[in-house]
Design an enzyme around this catalytic site. Structure first.
Site, PDB file in Angstrom:
ATOM      1  N   GLY A 101       0.821  -1.194   0.000  1.00 19.20           N
ATOM      2  CA  GLY A 101       0.000   0.000   0.000  1.00 19.20           C
ATOM      3  C   GLY A 101       0.864   1.256   0.000  1.00 19.20           C
ATOM      4  O   GLY A 101       2.020   1.230   0.427  1.00 19.20           O
ATOM      5  N   GLY A 150       0.552  -5.019   0.948  1.00 19.20           N
ATOM      6  CA  GLY A 150      -0.707  -5.059   0.219  1.00 19.20           C
ATOM      7  C   GLY A 150      -0.646  -5.853  -1.065  1.00 19.20           C
ATOM      8  O   GLY A 150      -1.649  -6.402  -1.517  1.00 19.20           O
ATOM      9  N   GLU A 173       5.820  -4.119   7.061  1.00 16.35           N
ATOM     10  CA  GLU A 173       5.192  -3.413   8.168  1.00 16.35           C
ATOM     11  C   GLU A 173       5.493  -4.072   9.519  1.00 16.35           C
ATOM     12  O   GLU A 173       5.472  -3.427  10.566  1.00 16.35           O
ATOM     13  CB  GLU A 173       3.670  -3.326   7.952  1.00 16.35           C
ATOM     14  CG  GLU A 173       2.954  -4.658   7.843  1.00 16.35           C
ATOM     15  CD  GLU A 173       2.822  -5.146   6.415  1.00 16.35           C
ATOM     16  OE1 GLU A 173       1.786  -5.723   6.075  1.00 16.35           O
ATOM     17  OE2 GLU A 173       3.778  -4.953   5.631  1.00 16.35           O
ATOM     18  N   ASP A 181      -1.225  -7.343   8.157  1.00 18.66           N
ATOM     19  CA  ASP A 181      -2.643  -7.191   7.819  1.00 18.66           C
ATOM     20  C   ASP A 181      -2.949  -7.857   6.486  1.00 18.66           C
ATOM     21  O   ASP A 181      -2.324  -8.856   6.137  1.00 18.66           O
ATOM     22  CB  ASP A 181      -3.038  -5.717   7.838  1.00 18.66           C
ATOM     23  CG  ASP A 181      -2.336  -4.892   6.772  1.00 18.66           C
ATOM     24  OD1 ASP A 181      -1.316  -5.346   6.229  1.00 18.66           O
ATOM     25  OD2 ASP A 181      -2.799  -3.772   6.494  1.00 18.66           O
TER      26      ASP A 181
END
Length: 275
Positions: A101, A150, A173, A181
């Protein structure tokens, strides 16, 4: 489940491109999106829908508009009568599939007090990842280059993930204290041994064949053989919609490429001995 996801997201406003645009696109072989600077390129040819993430200068990192457009394409191509039998997801530029992302843009929004747009990005991203996991059509992601964050979310929830010698996987991350995530908390525990926990705690990187051996990729195919995937899917006709047939296509290309590389290595060794 897929219909419910679309129903929930469809209630949101401000989609950058309306669904009808993509319905027309899906029904028109050889046609791509017409925008001044398209963030994704979408094309259908001989029943194979190809999506190309098109931000090469940003290593194809995802922003709100991209994930919204991706969601709408998946929605249109999953509709009966779209003419799409299988979906191929790739990245432009030759360096990255998707580097994740666009964290910089999200951070700038938060720092300027625009929390809502930042939250909307994650909502759209997670809905798109969930939609990929519910696709009935075969979904093949070509992880030819950087595949992080992402980008992993877009790829790992689909049926097939093809690693190459240029694949670089990580959940970066995690290295700065964020949890993994994009649904990776579901997938990482299924990796062999404690590898999933290690990747989640450290953000460590895997490259090339390591991604396949870890179970994150379903196949390993050298980048020079990737065009064969599109070609054989297009030649498969209606069988391109069958998961088992697509798996056979990928496995046969993988096997042939490995044999070719083995033959080449043996020839090189023989030549070196002769010299």
């Amino acid at each position: 489940m897929f219909a419910r996801l679309f129903s929930r997201a469809g209630s949101r406003r401000n989609w950058s491109i309306c669904p009808n645009t993509f319905k027309n696109l899906a029904a028109t072989p050889g046609r791509a999106m017409s925008t001044s600077e398209p963030l994704i390129l979408a094309n259908v040819e001989q029943g194979v829908g190809e999506l190309i993430l098109n931000r090469p200068r940003a290593l194809n990192s995802l922003n709100s508009e991209m994930v919204s457009q991706l969601y709408q394409v998946y929605r249109a191509w999953s509709t009966p009568g779209s003419g799409v039998r299988a979906i191929l997801l790739t990245g432009a530029g030759g360096k990255a599939f998707c580097a994740g992302g666009d964290v910089k843009a999200v951070a700038q929004q938060v720092m300027s007090g625009q929390q809502q747009p930042a939250m909307a990005f994650f909502q759209s991203e997670y809905l798109t990842d969930a939609a990929v996991s519910q696709l009935a059509l075969p979904h093949i992601a070509l992880l030819d280059g950087i595949t992080m964050g992402g980008g992993a979310g877009l790829a790992m929830h689909g049926h097939f993930r093809v690693a190459t010698e240029r694949t670089l996987f990580a959940m970066p991350e995690c290295a700065i204290g964020l949890f993994p995530d994009v649904g990776m908390m579901v997938l990482l525990p299924h990796l062999p041994g404690q590898l999933g926990a290690y990747l989640a705690l450290t953000g460590a990187r895997l490259t090339g064949l390591q991604v396949k051996r870890a179970g994150l990729a379903t196949h390993f195919i050298p980048s020079s053989h990737l065009p064969e995937i599109r070609q054989q899917l297009q030649q498969a006709g209606a069988a391109a919609a069958d998961l088992a047939h697509v798996n056979n296509i990928l496995t046969s290309i993988q096997t042939a490429a490995a044999a070719q590389q083995g033959t080449g290595a043996a020839a090189a060794a023989q030549q070196q001995q002769a010299d």
